[in-house]
Design an enzyme around this catalytic site. Structure first.
Site, PDB file in Angstrom:
ATOM      1  N   ARG A 207      -1.369 -14.545   3.550  1.00  0.00           N
ATOM      2  CA  ARG A 207      -2.206 -13.844   4.718  1.00  0.00           C
ATOM      3  C   ARG A 207      -1.511 -14.175   5.950  1.00  0.00           C
ATOM      4  O   ARG A 207      -1.397 -13.034   6.815  1.00  0.00           O
ATOM      5  CB  ARG A 207      -3.631 -14.518   5.022  1.00  0.00           C
ATOM      6  CG  ARG A 207      -4.471 -14.367   3.628  1.00  0.00           C
ATOM      7  CD  ARG A 207      -4.985 -12.929   3.624  1.00  0.00           C
ATOM      8  NE  ARG A 207      -5.986 -12.769   4.773  1.00  0.00           N
ATOM      9  CZ  ARG A 207      -6.658 -11.580   4.878  1.00  0.00           C
ATOM     10  NH1 ARG A 207      -6.796 -10.612   4.077  1.00  0.00           N
ATOM     11  NH2 ARG A 207      -7.433 -11.245   5.784  1.00  0.00           N
TER      12      ARG A 207
ATOM     13  N   LYS B  14       0.755  -1.258   0.000  1.00  0.00           N
ATOM     14  CA  LYS B  14      -0.157   0.137   0.021  1.00  0.00           C
ATOM     15  C   LYS B  14       1.000   1.183  -0.098  1.00  0.00           C
ATOM     16  O   LYS B  14       2.140   1.139   0.295  1.00  0.00           O
ATOM     17  CB  LYS B  14      -0.822   0.102   1.462  1.00  0.00           C
ATOM     18  CG  LYS B  14      -1.766  -1.548   1.291  1.00  0.00           C
ATOM     19  CD  LYS B  14      -2.718  -1.170   2.477  1.00  0.00           C
ATOM     20  CE  LYS B  14      -3.705  -2.566   2.460  1.00  0.00           C
ATOM     21  NZ  LYS B  14      -4.742  -2.474   3.636  1.00  0.00           N
TER      22      LYS B  14
ATOM     23  N   TYR C 195     -12.415  -3.179  -3.265  1.00  0.00           N
ATOM     24  CA  TYR C 195     -12.780  -3.187  -2.107  1.00  0.00           C
ATOM     25  C   TYR C 195     -14.345  -2.934  -2.087  1.00  0.00           C
ATOM     26  O   TYR C 195     -15.069  -2.485  -1.174  1.00  0.00           O
ATOM     27  CB  TYR C 195     -12.259  -1.731  -1.217  1.00  0.00           C
ATOM     28  CG  TYR C 195     -10.876  -2.277  -0.648  1.00  0.00           C
ATOM     29  CD1 TYR C 195     -10.508  -3.333   0.056  1.00  0.00           C
ATOM     30  CD2 TYR C 195      -9.899  -1.088  -0.918  1.00  0.00           C
ATOM     31  CE1 TYR C 195      -9.430  -3.380   0.384  1.00  0.00           C
ATOM     32  CE2 TYR C 195      -8.602  -1.300  -0.539  1.00  0.00           C
ATOM     33  CZ  TYR C 195      -8.197  -2.321   0.223  1.00  0.00           C
ATOM     34  OH  TYR C 195      -7.007  -2.763   0.817  1.00  0.00           O
TER      35      TYR C 195
HETATM   36  P1  IDP Z   1      -7.543  -7.232   5.275  1.00  0.00           P
HETATM   37  O1  IDP Z   1      -6.807  -6.265   4.478  1.00  0.00           O
HETATM   38  O2  IDP Z   1      -6.619  -7.875   6.256  1.00  0.00           O
HETATM   39  O3  IDP Z   1      -7.996  -8.331   4.230  1.00  0.00           O
HETATM   40  P2  IDP Z   1     -10.261  -6.061   5.243  1.00  0.00           P
HETATM   41  O4  IDP Z   1     -11.217  -6.355   6.312  1.00  0.00           O
HETATM   42  O5  IDP Z   1     -10.485  -6.693   3.818  1.00  0.00           O
HETATM   43  O6  IDP Z   1      -8.596  -6.850   5.840  1.00  0.00           O
HETATM   44  O7  IDP Z   1     -10.218  -4.782   5.104  1.00  0.00           O
HETATM   45  C1  IDP Z   1      -9.440  -3.814   4.124  1.00  0.00           C
HETATM   46  C2  IDP Z   1      -8.471  -2.813   4.497  1.00  0.00           C
HETATM   47  O8  IDP Z   1      -9.362  -2.059   4.930  1.00  0.00           O
HETATM   48  C3  IDP Z   1      -7.581  -3.249   5.768  1.00  0.00           C
HETATM   49  O9  IDP Z   1      -6.304  -3.800   5.272  1.00  0.00           O
HETATM   50  C4  IDP Z   1      -7.403  -1.787   6.368  1.00  0.00           C
HETATM   51  O10 IDP Z   1      -6.659  -1.049   5.580  1.00  0.00           O
HETATM   52  C5  IDP Z   1      -8.878  -1.053   6.184  1.00  0.00           C
HETATM   53  N1  IDP Z   1      -9.669  -1.203   7.539  1.00  0.00           N
HETATM   54  C6  IDP Z   1     -10.106  -2.603   7.911  1.00  0.00           C
HETATM   55  N2  IDP Z   1     -10.914  -2.574   8.918  1.00  0.00           N
HETATM   56  C7  IDP Z   1     -10.825  -1.039   9.280  1.00  0.00           C
HETATM   57  C8  IDP Z   1     -10.961  -0.160  10.328  1.00  0.00           C
HETATM   58  O11 IDP Z   1     -11.887  -0.744  11.401  1.00  0.00           O
HETATM   59  N3  IDP Z   1     -10.742   1.059  10.429  1.00  0.00           N
HETATM   60  C9  IDP Z   1      -9.882   1.559   9.412  1.00  0.00           C
HETATM   61  N4  IDP Z   1      -9.605   0.835   8.411  1.00  0.00           N
HETATM   62  C10 IDP Z   1      -9.878  -0.431   8.386  1.00  0.00           C
HETATM   63 MG    MG Z   2      -9.566  -7.942   2.566  1.00  0.00          MG
END
Ligand code: IDP
Ligand code: MG
Length: 151
Positions: A87, A11, A51
């Site tokens: 992961r 990122k 997303y």
């Molecule tokens: P992941 O990246 O581990 O798959 P996801 O739930 O798919 O997690 O969320 C995508 C991205 O969104 C996360 O990596 C993070 O950058 C952001 N994100 C997820 N949950 C939150 C939150 O509660 N607050 C702020 N950003 C979040």
């Molecule tokens: Mg994800």
């Protein structure tokens, strides 16, 4: 042996902080095979697709501006169990729950600056690879170290 591909994306914070080399090295030295790599400035439409399951979340606007804030480094890595292992190498979504030794656990503190993306299923990996790469950008090649990585 089930060969699998995963989409790994450094990122904007990971790129800005000079972590591209370290993250590439982790996948290389683990034994995964690099099949595509590019630096890329994403746009809003692409990120909304990537997303798509998160667009209704309260944090989505912040996630969007974070992901638009600079270039990302897009990669395809192939190998046995690449999605699940990728992961695991990333660590938990929230860096405060990521173990030391993982990418997020070593380099980040808050969820909104967690350095790296990794596909969460083989099906999503293929979707993400098709979304982020054009035909010809992903290269299939014979990896001479394969016989030393796999039995
Ligand atoms: P992941 O990246 O581990 O798959 P996801 O739930 O798919 O997690 O969320 C995508 C991205 O969104 C996360 O990596 C993070 O950058 C952001 N994100 C997820 N949950 C939150 C939150 O509660 N607050 C702020 N950003 C979040
Ligand atoms: Mg994800």
């Amino acid at each position: 042996m089930e060969m699998e591909r995963t989409y790994i994306m450094i990122k904007p914070d990971g790129v800005q902080r000079g972590l591209v080399g370290n993250i590439v090295q982790r996948f290389e030295q683990r034994g995964y095979q690099l099949q595509a790599l590019k630096l890329f400035q994403a746009d809003e439409a692409l990120l909304r697709q990537h997303y798509c399951d998160l667009v209704e979340k309260k944090f989505f606007p912040d996630l969007l501006s974070y992901m638009l804030s600079g270039p990302v480094c897009c990669m395809v890595w192939q190998g046995e169990n690449a999605v699940k292992m990728g992961r695991q190498m990333l660590g938990a979504t929230n860096p405060q729950e990521s173990l030391p030794g993982t990418i997020r656990g070593d380099f980040s503190i808050v969820v909104g600056r967690n350095i790296c993306h990794g596909s969460d299923s083989a099906e999503n990996a293929e979707k993400e690879i098709a979304l982020w790469f054009k035909d010809g950008e992903v290269v299939s090649w014979e990896d001479h170290s394969k016989a030393w990585v796999y039995e």
